[in-house]
Motif scaffolding. Structure first.
Motif, mmCIF file in Angstrom:
data_model
loop_
_atom_site.group_PDB
_atom_site.id
_atom_site.type_symbol
_atom_site.label_atom_id
_atom_site.label_comp_id
_atom_site.label_asym_id
_atom_site.label_seq_id
_atom_site.Cartn_x
_atom_site.Cartn_y
_atom_site.Cartn_z
ATOM 1 N N ALA A 130 -11.607 2.076 -4.526
ATOM 2 C CA ALA A 130 -11.612 0.657 -4.882
ATOM 3 C C ALA A 130 -10.622 0.387 -6.014
ATOM 4 O O ALA A 130 -9.894 -0.621 -6.005
ATOM 5 N N LEU A 131 -10.580 1.304 -6.973
ATOM 6 C CA LEU A 131 -9.623 1.175 -8.074
ATOM 7 C C LEU A 131 -8.195 1.304 -7.560
ATOM 8 O O LEU A 131 -7.295 0.564 -7.988
ATOM 9 N N ALA A 132 -7.975 2.229 -6.626
ATOM 10 C CA ALA A 132 -6.640 2.428 -6.057
ATOM 11 C C ALA A 132 -6.163 1.189 -5.311
ATOM 12 O O ALA A 132 -4.986 0.814 -5.377
ATOM 13 N N GLN A 133 -7.058 0.543 -4.601
ATOM 14 C CA GLN A 133 -6.678 -0.652 -3.850
ATOM 15 C C GLN A 133 -6.224 -1.771 -4.774
ATOM 16 O O GLN A 133 -5.331 -2.562 -4.426
ATOM 17 N N GLU A 134 -6.808 -1.819 -5.979
ATOM 18 C CA GLU A 134 -6.441 -2.866 -6.945
ATOM 19 C C GLU A 134 -5.218 -2.492 -7.772
ATOM 20 O O GLU A 134 -4.615 -3.360 -8.420
ATOM 21 N N THR A 135 -4.856 -1.228 -7.761
ATOM 22 C CA THR A 135 -3.724 -0.762 -8.578
ATOM 23 C C THR A 135 -2.607 -0.211 -7.687
ATOM 24 O O THR A 135 -1.598 -0.880 -7.453
ATOM 25 N N SER A 136 -2.779 0.988 -7.161
ATOM 26 C CA SER A 136 -1.731 1.682 -6.405
ATOM 27 C C SER A 136 -1.330 0.948 -5.132
ATOM 28 O O SER A 136 -0.137 0.725 -4.880
ATOM 29 N N TYR A 137 -2.309 0.595 -4.305
ATOM 30 C CA TYR A 137 -2.007 -0.072 -3.041
ATOM 31 C C TYR A 137 -1.305 -1.405 -3.298
ATOM 32 O O TYR A 137 -0.293 -1.731 -2.666
ATOM 33 N N LYS A 138 -1.856 -2.169 -4.237
ATOM 34 C CA LYS A 138 -1.304 -3.483 -4.548
ATOM 35 C C LYS A 138 0.127 -3.379 -5.066
ATOM 36 O O LYS A 138 1.023 -4.113 -4.633
ATOM 37 N N ALA A 139 0.358 -2.442 -5.978
ATOM 38 C CA ALA A 139 1.705 -2.280 -6.546
ATOM 39 C C ALA A 139 2.703 -1.816 -5.491
ATOM 40 O O ALA A 139 3.849 -2.270 -5.469
ATOM 41 N N PHE A 140 2.270 -0.924 -4.596
ATOM 42 C CA PHE A 140 3.169 -0.429 -3.553
ATOM 43 C C PHE A 140 3.654 -1.572 -2.674
ATOM 44 O O PHE A 140 4.847 -1.686 -2.380
ATOM 45 N N VAL A 141 2.737 -2.413 -2.252
ATOM 46 C CA VAL A 141 3.095 -3.531 -1.378
ATOM 47 C C VAL A 141 4.032 -4.502 -2.092
ATOM 48 O O VAL A 141 4.976 -5.041 -1.492
#
Length: 328
Positions: A300-311
């Motif tokens: 959940a933390l990754a989706q708000e940080t890593s995934y979001k930033a990658f996109v």
């Protein structure tokens, strides 16, 4: 000298010169010791090619003796290096799309990783490699975990305030989101950084945790288990022009050797996680376990940080992420 002997000598000289012209030495660089699974993958390729007797020799330069770990992709793409076993996310600065090959929670297990390696997602990444004059010979993912110098790390709250090493940009973003301070370095530098107090915690592959003897510097180890947050794509790559310059027999030998090495890589990768836990346990290190609830908190933390930033940072990031998530 008779005409027959002259003709025989000329023919032998021609054969010898032709063989010499085709004899090729390839230089392969990596950062690991000769006990590491990634060195063994490279060695299988080298040995199988040598056994094929096609005038092709692969000389392996391990333990970062030829290039520094994070400096291998650029010389590979420029033809200054022929082959490397490399965590592809190390080259995320040159190709931001590669950061997706170390995205928290994206890979479920080793078999899922193998399916990713043979999917349209990987074909899209290989097209980007081709633009850099790079090709994949051996696909491979390794799982990994966390190690803490003074405490166990299983959930995001555990890294708050700790100086922490992550292998790639996406993990760094996630860990920073959990309140960790980030120290970027190759896995080969973790031991000294922990020994000198630069690092409090680290994550890397199960294999690197063992081959770099991190068990000598930590109190607690959280290996990949039923759930593994950390999967990293670490292929054996080759300069495409160097491959194209080989004879057909040499190319076929190299591809056959790579197929054998890839099968070995997958089977051995599955064994690394439990084996690493045994090594740490035998060294007196506490073994922690990440629960399914811990995993979901990280993801959940990754989706708000890593995934979001990658996109946001990669022009075709959403498309690539969707392709990866589509692989069952």
């Amino acid at each position: 000298m008779s005409f027959t002997w002259k003709a025989t000598l000329a023919a032998a000289t021609l054969v010898a010169s032709t063989s010499l012209a085709h004899a090729t030495e390839l230089r392969l660089s990596h950062q690991w010791s000769n006990k590491d699974i990634r060195h063994k993958v490279a060695q299988i390729v080298a040995d199988e090619v040598a056994a094929a007797d096609v005038d092709l020799d692969i000389k392996i330069f391990g333990s970062k003796s030829l290039f520094k770990p994070r400096e291998q992709y650029k010389p590979l793409s420029r033809g200054q290096l022929d082959m490397t076993v490399l965590p592809l996310s190390y080259a995320g600065g040159q190709q931001p799309a590669y950061n997706l090959t170390l995205m928290p929670g994206l890979v479920k297990n080793h078999d899922h990783a193998a399916r990713l390696s043979n999917s349209p997602f990987m074909e899209a990444l290989e097209a980007k490699m081709a633009d850099d004059d790079v090709m994949v010979l051996v696909h491979g993912y390794l799982a990994g975990g966390f190690a803490g110098k003074d405490k166990c790390i299983t959930n995001p709250a555990d890294v708050e305030g700790l100086q922490t090493r992550a292998a790639g940009k996406s993990f760094e973003q996630m860990l920073a989101g959990a309140g960790a301070f980030i120290a970027s370095m190759a896995s080969s530098e973790i031991y000294n950084a922990m020994q000198t107090g630069v690092l409090d915690a680290a994550n890397t592959s199960s294999s690197s945790f063992v081959s770099y003897r991190i068990y000598e510097q930590v109190k607690c180890y959280t290996p990949a288990g039923d759930v593994a947050l950390w999967f990293m794509y670490q292929p054996l790559l080759m300069n495409k022009s160097a491959f194209d310059g080989l004879t057909e027999a040499q190319q076929n030998a190299l591809l056959a050797a790579s197929e054998k090495a890839e099968a070995y890589y997958l089977e051995e990768a599955k064994k690394q996680d439990a084996a690493s836990a045994d090594v740490f346990r035998d060294a007196g290190v506490e073994i922690a376990e990440m629960s399914a609830e811990d995993f979901e908190a990280w993801r959940a933390l990754a989706q708000e940080t890593s995934y979001k930033a990658f996109v946001e940072e990669v022009s075709d990031g959403q498309e690539l992420l969707d392709m990866a998530l589509a692989v069952e």
